[in-house]
Write a protein that holds these residues in place. Sequence first.
Motif, PDB file in Angstrom:
ATOM      1  N   UNK A 155       0.850  -1.189   0.000  1.00 30.73           N
ATOM      2  CA  UNK A 155       0.000   0.000   0.000  1.00 30.73           C
ATOM      3  C   UNK A 155       0.889   1.244   0.000  1.00 30.73           C
ATOM      4  N   UNK A 198      -5.004   7.102   1.853  1.00 29.17           N
ATOM      5  CA  UNK A 198      -4.683   5.997   0.971  1.00 29.17           C
ATOM      6  C   UNK A 198      -4.451   6.495  -0.450  1.00 29.17           C
ATOM      7  N   UNK A 227       0.592  11.685   3.717  1.00 34.45           N
ATOM      8  CA  UNK A 227       0.099  12.645   4.699  1.00 34.45           C
ATOM      9  C   UNK A 227       0.581  14.028   4.294  1.00 34.45           C
ATOM     10  N   UNK A 246       4.042   7.276   2.844  1.00 37.09           N
ATOM     11  CA  UNK A 246       4.258   6.028   3.572  1.00 37.09           C
ATOM     12  C   UNK A 246       3.951   4.838   2.684  1.00 37.09           C
ATOM     13  N   UNK A 292      -4.982  14.278   7.550  1.00 34.19           N
ATOM     14  CA  UNK A 292      -4.886  12.874   7.915  1.00 34.19           C
ATOM     15  C   UNK A 292      -4.099  12.093   6.871  1.00 34.19           C
ATOM     16  N   UNK A 293      -3.653  10.912   7.246  1.00 34.30           N
ATOM     17  CA  UNK A 293      -2.974  10.007   6.325  1.00 34.30           C
ATOM     18  C   UNK A 293      -4.020   9.452   5.375  1.00 34.30           C
ATOM     19  N   UNK A 329      -2.732  -7.130   9.701  1.00 33.37           N
ATOM     20  CA  UNK A 329      -2.325  -5.730   9.918  1.00 33.37           C
ATOM     21  C   UNK A 329      -1.194  -5.333   8.978  1.00 33.37           C
ATOM     22  N   UNK A 330      -1.189  -4.070   8.620  1.00 36.74           N
ATOM     23  CA  UNK A 330      -0.167  -3.553   7.716  1.00 36.74           C
ATOM     24  C   UNK A 330       1.045  -3.084   8.520  1.00 36.74           C
ATOM     25  N   UNK A 331       2.217  -3.329   7.955  1.00 31.45           N
ATOM     26  CA  UNK A 331       3.485  -2.895   8.540  1.00 31.45           C
ATOM     27  C   UNK A 331       3.973  -1.706   7.727  1.00 31.45           C
ATOM     28  N   UNK A 332       4.321  -0.634   8.419  1.00 29.55           N
ATOM     29  CA  UNK A 332       4.661   0.610   7.737  1.00 29.55           C
ATOM     30  C   UNK A 332       6.163   0.863   7.725  1.00 29.55           C
ATOM     31  N   UNK A 333       6.610   1.527   6.653  1.00 24.90           N
ATOM     32  CA  UNK A 333       7.961   2.045   6.610  1.00 24.90           C
ATOM     33  C   UNK A 333       8.041   3.376   7.336  1.00 24.90           C
ATOM     34  N   UNK A 334       9.259   3.939   7.385  1.00 23.42           N
ATOM     35  CA  UNK A 334       9.453   5.204   8.085  1.00 23.42           C
ATOM     36  C   UNK A 334       8.984   6.403   7.286  1.00 23.42           C
ATOM     37  N   UNK A 346      -3.132   0.349  -3.847  1.00 21.58           N
ATOM     38  CA  UNK A 346      -2.879  -0.979  -3.298  1.00 21.58           C
ATOM     39  C   UNK A 346      -2.483  -1.929  -4.420  1.00 21.58           C
ATOM     40  N   UNK A 388      -6.363  -1.366  -6.406  1.00 27.06           N
ATOM     41  CA  UNK A 388      -7.170  -0.190  -6.096  1.00 27.06           C
ATOM     42  C   UNK A 388      -6.261   1.024  -6.189  1.00 27.06           C
ATOM     43  N   UNK A 445       0.465   5.380   1.026  1.00 27.18           N
ATOM     44  CA  UNK A 445      -0.350   6.392   1.689  1.00 27.18           C
ATOM     45  C   UNK A 445       0.415   7.709   1.648  1.00 27.18           C
TER      46      UNK A 445
END
Lengths: 113, 115
Positions: free
Chosen positions: A33, A45, A37, A91, A42-43, A101-106, A48, A56, A35
Amino acid sequence: EAGVTQFPSHSVIEKGQTVTLRCDPISGHDNLYWYRRVMGKEIKFLLHFVKESKQDESGMPNNRFLAERTGGTYSTLKVQPAELEDSGVYFCASSQGLNQPQHFGDGTRLSIL
Amino acid sequence: AQSVTQPDIHITVSEGASLELRCNYSYGATPYLFWYVQSPGQGLQLLLKYFSGDTLVQGIKGFEAEFKRSQSSFNLRKPSVHWSDAAEYFCAVVPPTSGTYKYIFGTGTRLKVLA
């Protein structure tokens, strides 16, 4: 295991230039995904991928943004030409299954001057 | 419109005090619910999630959250805050009709901890 990694961590470019952001998901994660900000908001989408296919892309702002995921591994997000309103933090996140659950990068902080 | 609301943009608490961060959603059915934390210069880290079952969910770092269907809420709590908890906290949902499991985020709550 290595987490989601994003390059670069920070990019400063001038309006009209091109920038490419890269995301390496966790190995074995089919879902990727993007995203964004924008400051003070807000963050949101963007799009995907499942493996190399776009599932999407309803959140992509306009046709100046192009995302790819060649071979279903890493992904790139290119902005061409960049505009001032594209500034923000981008992101990337990955998940093994859709209902995981999604794991996010920095994130990549993009500044357009 | 369907949305996620975090009413508090900023919260300040003293170290050792209790904490509650609010999250409300407006969807017809119960979405999947998440809390993430972002420390300065870092990415989002998952604190806890709720899909179904027990409405009190335990997470990492001593956090818990309670799902209340009647109030459409999923508030995050911690009994005693540590200085290292200073960060920004995001509530996120996956809408019940989502085919891609994309997250819808609240605007975030920035937590400041006083020594």
